[in-house]
Design an enzyme around this catalytic site. Structure first.
Site, PDB file in Angstrom:
ATOM      1  CE  LYS A 185     -57.968 -21.114  50.850  1.00 57.00           C
ATOM      2  NZ  LYS A 185     -57.246 -22.344  50.351  1.00 57.00           N
ATOM      3  CD  GLU A 259     -52.366 -12.950  38.308  1.00 53.91           C
ATOM      4  OE1 GLU A 259     -52.812 -13.169  37.154  1.00 53.91           O
ATOM      5  OE2 GLU A 259     -51.646 -13.744  38.925  1.00 53.91           O
TER       6      GLU A 259
END
Length: 490
Positions: A185, A259
């Site tokens: 996504k 991240e």
């Protein structure tokens, strides 16, 4: 292929293109012109469930995780070839939906990810130890064993808008190489380059369900992170959203790779060559209009060099061309949306309120009536405790902070909740390395580094900059878990 031809208004699920269950769509806006350039489906809960079910079935019953690494490698190599063939198209898409300048789009946004993907397929995958014997043990008889590294399962891959193609490939590549199946996504701001990966998967013969691509907003992402059939979540984005992803995945004890953001320090010691420093300092401000988590936005300079460095930065910023990113002469393009520009402007205002001084910029370019542009901006007179030194702008803003000695520089650099990247400059590389080793951050570039983003180097952060690593064997390892096999000898 043009942008309008690319958009199918469909989701890529179970090896084919399908209409979403909702009638809602997401407008894709060119941030340089503010024009809608495409529409993609807004995936609803039923669409997410369908995509996850396809990935679950492909993992539990399909061929992909059961293939030998070399077999997966052949299909991934075909994907790399197809990506290379479509490189020019991807560059144009990146300029249109992400607002990258042409040079940035060609080199870092598209070229580097394809190179990293090839490195994964051609160097990492063939030599990676998916099985490894363990030493025999003598006790109640003699035992022997094997450590097997197996695909984690169904991976939910959620990426940010700033480097969409790089982030998509940095997750899709190792997830597939490991034998996982995946649901990708992308950011609702930049879905077009993700959809290309569906076409690439088709062309390369990737088995149905191994890669599924959905487009949607935060609600779609939450459905993914909480889905009971998802085994692993890899997310790139802000630390605020990352904390929510971490919490959402906790109920079913999913593995999470994060991240997140950064407020990285570029340390310029008193013996540094300012002629060589300038490119790095400017890049930390203007690269992709400051929309990069690893950009070196805190400029820590020895007090003896402070005034000269500031004068040099201000002098060069005045010549930075801001405007149409499709023009090869443009150095800095727009921010992604007006809401992001207004957020950066609010943070700039807080810096002034706290007593820092704007040495350059701080406003919208007067010559640009359309587009989400902002001038490159430089703060001086800032204290590291100010918001502008602690919060991530994600905009073209640098903050100069003087220090007294090496210990003071390390203290200021480490005084941050983030720890993603850093830089150190000195004519003495041994001294620079000694400072770099003291920084609590996942990556440090010494004297500008060399060769760009190394695919064999791990990328990720300390502290609230994230959990886990991407790129090369380090990124591949995140999508594998260990199984111990043991048996008696004789």
């Amino acid at each position: 292929m043009t942008t309008t031809q690319l958009i199918t208004r469909k989701l890529f699920i179970d090896g084919g293109w399908t209409d979403g269950h909702t009638q809602e769509t997401i407008e894709v806006v060119n941030p340089a012109t503010e024009e809608t350039i495409a529409e993609v489906p807004q995936a609803g809960p039923a669409d997410i469930d369908t995509a996850v079910s396809a990935a679950r079935r492909a993992f539990d019953e399909g061929p992909w995780p059961r293939m030998k690494p070399a077999e997966r490698g052949r299909i991934l190599s075909a994907m790399a070839d197809e990506l290379t063939r479509r490189r020019d198209e991807l560059v144009e898409l990146n300029i249109a939906e992400a607002g990258s300048t042409r040079m940035l789009a060609d080199i870092l946004q598209v070229g580097t990810p394809i190179d990293h993907f090839r490195d994964l397929v051609e160097r990492v995958l063939p030599q990676f130890a998916f099985e490894e014997p363990v030493p025999p043990i003598v006790g109640n008889g003699i035992g022997q064993g094997l450590v097997v590294r197996e695909a984690y399962g169904v991976a939910a891959l959620i990426t940010a808008f700033n480097f969409p193609f790089l982030l998509n490939l940095a997750k899709v590549g190792p997830a597939l190489a490991a034998g996982c199946t995946a649901v990708l996504k992308s950011s609702p701001y930049t879905p077009l380059e993700a959809l290309v990966l569906g076409e690439v998967a088709e062309a390369a013969g990737l088995p149905p369900g191994a890669l599924n691509i959905v487009t949607g907003d935060i609600a779609a992402g939450e459905r993914l992170t909480q889905h009971p059939d998802v085994d692993l979540v890899s997310f790139t984005g802000s630390d605020a959203v990352g904390r929510k992803v971490y919490a959402q995945a906790a109920d079913s004890v999913k593995k999470v790779v994060l991240e997140l953001g950064g407020k990285s320090a570029n340390i310029i010691l008193e013996d540094a060559d300012l002629d060589k420093v300038m490119e790095s300092v400017l890049a930390g401000i203007i690269t992709h209009a400051g929309q990069g988590c690893a950009l070196l936005t805190r400029i820590l300079v020895h007090e003896s060099l402070h005034d000269e460095l500031v004068a040099r930065i201000v002098g060069i910023l005045g010549f930075i061309s801001v405007g149409d990113p499709s023009d090869p002469a443009t150095v800095m393009g727009p921010l992604i949306r007006d809401v992001q520009r207004r957020r950066v402007e609010a943070l700039i205002a807080s810096g002034v309120e706290d007593g820092a001084e704007i040495a350059f910029g701080g406003a919208r370019p007067a010559h640009l009536e359309r587009g989400f542009y902002l001038e490159p901006t430089l703060f001086v007179g800032a204290d590291n405790g100010m918001r502008i030194a602690q919060e991530e702008f994600f905009g073209p803003v640098g903050v100069v902070i003087p220090f007294k000695d090496d210990a003071d520089a390390v203290r200021i650099a480490n005084d941050s909740r983030y720890g993603l990247a850093g830089g150190v400059w000195s004519v003495d590389p041994v001294r620079a390395a000694a400072v770099a080793r003291q920084l609590r951050t996942g990556m440090v570039v010494i004297n500008g580094g060399g060769g760009g983003l190394n695919p064999a180097s791990p990328f990720g952060g300390y502290k609230q900059s994230g959990i886990g690593r991407e790129f090369g064997e380090f990124g591949l390892a995140e999508y594998l878990q260990h199984k111990a096999l043991q048996w008696p000898i004789g």
